[in-house]
Design a protein around this motif. Sequence first.
Motif, PDB file in Angstrom:
ATOM      1  N   TYR A 119       0.789  -1.228   0.000  1.00 62.19           N
ATOM      2  CA  TYR A 119       0.000   0.000   0.000  1.00 62.19           C
ATOM      3  C   TYR A 119       0.827   1.287   0.000  1.00 62.19           C
ATOM      4  O   TYR A 119       0.307   2.329  -0.413  1.00 62.19           O
ATOM      5  N   SER A 131      -3.759   1.670   3.432  1.00 65.29           N
ATOM      6  CA  SER A 131      -4.548   0.482   3.088  1.00 65.29           C
ATOM      7  C   SER A 131      -5.993   0.638   3.545  1.00 65.29           C
ATOM      8  O   SER A 131      -6.932   0.247   2.837  1.00 65.29           O
ATOM      9  N   GLN A 138      -7.824   2.794   1.103  1.00 67.99           N
ATOM     10  CA  GLN A 138      -8.173   2.071  -0.113  1.00 67.99           C
ATOM     11  C   GLN A 138      -9.328   1.111   0.123  1.00 67.99           C
ATOM     12  O   GLN A 138     -10.227   0.964  -0.712  1.00 67.99           O
TER      13      GLN A 138
END
Length: 510
Positions: free
Chosen positions: A237, A278, A281
């Motif tokens: 990430y 992360s 996302q």
Amino acid sequence: MYALERLAAAARAIARPLSAGRLIAAALPLMPAQAALLLSESRGAWLATGCAAVAAFALQRRGARLPLLLATAAPLACAAWLYRQLAAAQLAPAPVPGLLALAGAWAAALLGTLLLCRLWHSGAHARAAALTATVLAGIAAATVAVASTADRMAAGVGTGLSRLQMWRDALKLWTEAAWLGHGGETWRNMFRAIQSSPYVGGEVHNGFLDLALDTGVIGLMLIAGWFFSTLRTMWRYAPQLLPSVIVFVLHGAMDFDWSFTFNWMLFIWLGGWALSSSTLQESVADKKRSRFLRPLSPWPQGILTGLFVMFWLGGTVWLAGQQVAAEQQYRLAMSKNTGSAERKALLTAAYKFNPYRPDIAISLSRTIPAGKADSILVQSLSFSPVSPQLYGELGRLAAQSGRGESAGNYFEQGLAQNRFDASSQSQALYWMEQASRMELASGYAERGRQTAAAGVRIYERYRQLAEKVASEKDRNDRRFELGEDALRYGDNLRLLAFDPLASEVTRKIP
């Protein structure tokens, strides 16, 4: 670590056409960070940063590698020039010329980066000119840096050899408790007992060895799992943060960075930064899911986490308060006159707050009767079984009480924990002589001779060790040698051990 993270940000800015203001904002911290790195004159930091920079170059996609070099060139060349100016002035230039040099180098770095970016986005011929300028800037930076740091790099050979010797001693100590380790602060407490030469080093200068000594293989495996988990998250990430973590790991293996909480806070912060990337996302992906498929967050988890944090913080605050209170009482006691009642009361209070500190126990023992002092020192020894100071103090009390055999045992155990301390060796010989005289004067002739013979054995080991250190010509940071006082004490102990009339003869020797 900061320079590499900002370098990745500047490379991303150069890779796409941006306004001059945004590009300057991205490249603004690069030159000062690189200049600070050079001014640190830390060979380990230079090596770790170089390896991490190579890794950063390798981690870039093929099209992003050249922008990384473009972002490095001008700031590094200007930082090397500024470092040479400040090093020539021994880091103490006149304020106005020094500030002007800093401002000029900083401005040149920003303008150079801006020019290279414009050339990079201006066609094939301009790109060739940008690459040529980058190569020339890199050569200039390397030439200036090498010319300024050659002496420093050459002086690193001796330091490297001394660290290898230190690491060999640490490995031998680690094998004695390989799986679970010896506990906290192992090297600081035990290196004097196992060192193969009289070097000075309260830190082992290797984070992995320090952890292995404290926690053993089990602790190393837990730390390795933590590292692997953080690196995996970053790889997926936030790959731009990997070079900074590489610096943390590599320099921690060459120095004692990991002894400082701040560096671990940086590592945790970088891991949290990657994890937040992360999470961001995943939250974007969650918005596309049906609300019935989103994971639920059970409320007991938050309560348990809050309770854990509360107990952890409460325990930390309580322990820190005990330490601070003991330190304050101890410092105040040391400022009072020796033997005063106020000093005794303050030391008693400090000992109640923290009975685990040898220096507090020793200071308190000198203000109370010998019997109570002996019990306090023995109790403190159970908390710090490798403290040479406690053994030396117990030996002194035994010698003053006319217990020569006990004094000899305490001194031998204390010197085994700190054999390259010339002062402790000499003090042990002095008190063994005093104990022998006291026993002879009290009519215990055989006991007095045995005490003197034990002192002679201590002296002989001291003499042989001093001769060995002198003959090997290794580093003698602790200035370990056979002093004149020790020679006199050794001669007196020989007379006391082998001449029945020695007590009267040596009493007249100053």
